[in-house]
Scaffold this active site. Sequence first.
Site, short mmCIF file in Angstrom:
data_model
loop_
_atom_site.label_atom_id
_atom_site.label_comp_id
_atom_site.label_asym_id
_atom_site.label_seq_id
_atom_site.Cartn_x
_atom_site.Cartn_y
_atom_site.Cartn_z
N ASP A 200 0.90 -1.15 0.00
CA ASP A 200 0.00 0.00 0.00
C ASP A 200 0.94 1.20 0.00
O ASP A 200 1.58 1.49 1.02
CB ASP A 200 -0.87 0.01 1.25
CG ASP A 200 -1.85 1.17 1.23
OD1 ASP A 200 -1.42 2.30 0.90
OD2 ASP A 200 -3.04 0.98 1.52
N HIS A 201 1.05 1.86 -1.13
CA HIS A 201 2.16 2.83 -1.24
C HIS A 201 2.02 3.99 -0.24
O HIS A 201 2.99 4.66 0.06
CB HIS A 201 2.33 3.32 -2.68
CG HIS A 201 1.32 4.33 -3.14
ND1 HIS A 201 0.08 3.98 -3.59
CD2 HIS A 201 1.37 5.67 -3.23
CE1 HIS A 201 -0.59 5.07 -3.92
NE2 HIS A 201 0.18 6.12 -3.71
N HIS A 263 -5.68 2.77 1.38
CA HIS A 263 -4.88 3.89 1.88
C HIS A 263 -5.48 4.57 3.13
O HIS A 263 -4.80 4.79 4.11
CB HIS A 263 -4.71 4.97 0.80
CG HIS A 263 -4.23 4.43 -0.52
ND1 HIS A 263 -3.28 3.45 -0.62
CD2 HIS A 263 -4.57 4.75 -1.79
CE1 HIS A 263 -3.04 3.20 -1.90
NE2 HIS A 263 -3.82 3.97 -2.63
C1 BG6 Z 1 -3.92 4.83 -6.14
C2 BG6 Z 1 -5.30 4.96 -6.68
O1 BG6 Z 1 -3.83 3.72 -5.28
O2 BG6 Z 1 -3.57 5.99 -5.43
C3 BG6 Z 1 -5.42 6.18 -7.58
O3 BG6 Z 1 -5.65 3.80 -7.41
C4 BG6 Z 1 -4.94 7.40 -6.85
O4 BG6 Z 1 -6.75 6.36 -8.03
C5 BG6 Z 1 -3.58 7.17 -6.22
O5 BG6 Z 1 -4.87 8.46 -7.78
C6 BG6 Z 1 -3.19 8.32 -5.32
O6 BG6 Z 1 -1.85 8.17 -4.92
P1 BG6 Z 1 -0.97 9.45 -4.53
O7 BG6 Z 1 0.29 8.87 -4.02
O8 BG6 Z 1 -0.82 10.25 -5.78
O9 BG6 Z 1 -1.76 10.17 -3.49
#
Ligand code: BG6
Length: 513
Positions: A200-201, A263
């Site tokens: 989960d980044h 997230h």
């Molecule tokens: C992803 C979603 O996991 O996270 C996207 O699938 C979203 O829809 C993205 O845009 C948002 O990531 P960050 O790091 O740009 O906030």
Amino acid sequence: MSSDLPTHQGGDLTRTTVPRPCVLVILGAAGDLALRKLFPALYNLECDGLLPEPFTVVGFARRTIDDEAFRAIVLEGMQKHSRRAPEAAAWERFAKRIHYAEGSFEDAAAFAGLRNRIEAIEGESGIASERIFYLSIPPTSIVACVQGLAAAGLLAARHEGQAGARIIIEKPIGRDLAGAQAINDAVAREIHESRIFRIDHYLGKETVQNILVLRFANSIFEPLWNQKYIDHIQITVAEKEGVGTRAGYYEEAGALRDMVQNHILQVLCLVAMEPPWSLAPEVVRDHKMGVLNCLRPIRGGDVERNVIRAQYGVGKLGEKEVPGYRREDRVRPDSTTETFVAIRAFIDNWRWAGVPFYIRTGKSLPSRVSEVAIRFKEAPPVLFHAGVLRPIEPNVLVLRIQPDEGLALSIACKQPGGRVEIQRVEMDFQYDSAFQQSSPEAYERLLLDVMAGDATLFMRRDAVEASWSWVGGILDGWEGGGARWLPEYAAGSWGPVEADRLIAEDGRAWRVP
Ligand code: BG6
């Protein structure tokens, strides 16, 4: 299968992660995620001298190309997306590490070919490196891919005392609880949980990691971190972008599945968890589970009372005209997919009893901002607070996840002058100016952790399923709602009026980030 990674004792967020020599295979290597995020992250690790030696990355995809052609594709992606522009010497070093293997996930022979390729690379270095498989592929291919890897003998331990391979799985894992369980069961038949890294980044973002540091490395916050002192918490993950080119996926997902199930619930766990007694991965992950276990289910009639879903319509972002979601490329003209969701949630435990957690996320909002705002209770209504005509705004602690990473605490202060005029001022800390360096991308940290076998920042099976179970109550409520009536908000606005009403009912308002 036995658990063969020392994750119980091994991990510790404070430790320097030491990656071991490895071959990293990226399945789906020509896809968006690989070219935008994974290769740039690896390149930046190269620049920082953090890659292990030896380290090789093998791209696996359908296209018929050779190593050189693949390197050119990677370089092109890097030029657009890397936080550091590729620089000749570093790129040359990095390019040598990149190999390419052609194949499809459905083809057993392709996996056998991949194995030969890996063995040849390992043979050259003469070192028994770790094998890591990054499944940067559509969720529907996860099971077939893991089975293919297992059948080709690529997941098994190769030497006495050595662990088998690790796999990295991207979200979404399923579309609902049953789907996630089916995937987890099928994967578990081939590889032990301790070697599965569900990414989960958000957990790799500096500021998200800082939530635990802020809470547990300072003594001033934790005593106040509970229902006695906190009025409510707002978690906002706002995106300026619309659905872009991802409608194929997003149409089936929507904001709740895309952002909340993973997230946002992960961030909520870090904000709300009890102090873990150690930073070992299983201890931290157990304590996060403690939050998910206490999250009050939202089901049936509660869904309408506590959850607002909406879709963006025509609007403007700055000077740019934005078409409504239904007019975006590859979106059904009668789509009922939500691009915005707002939720009032409660955690039914001693610490958080009665404290609402307001969550909102959406696309085509006025700005890109992710933050957690902790709103403390008002000071007692005496002294400076006695006059109803001059309310003093309560303290708010804002953890800014992105952009402008940092934190801010608003406090009441006396304005200079002969009279007592009270003003709200902000104590503001910004990562950029405090540390004078740009934060690494989330994937840099997370890839390094997998190479080191540290699972702290990855989602365990039980957490994924508990999150689906909670989100599933809301999804079922929507399904039960029949026509799925969906409010609209103008692109470039902060969401529908219904979301404002949700929080206004409680005498509160959304923060304008
Ligand atoms: C992803 C979603 O996991 O996270 C996207 O699938 C979203 O829809 C993205 O845009 C948002 O990531 P960050 O790091 O740009 O906030």
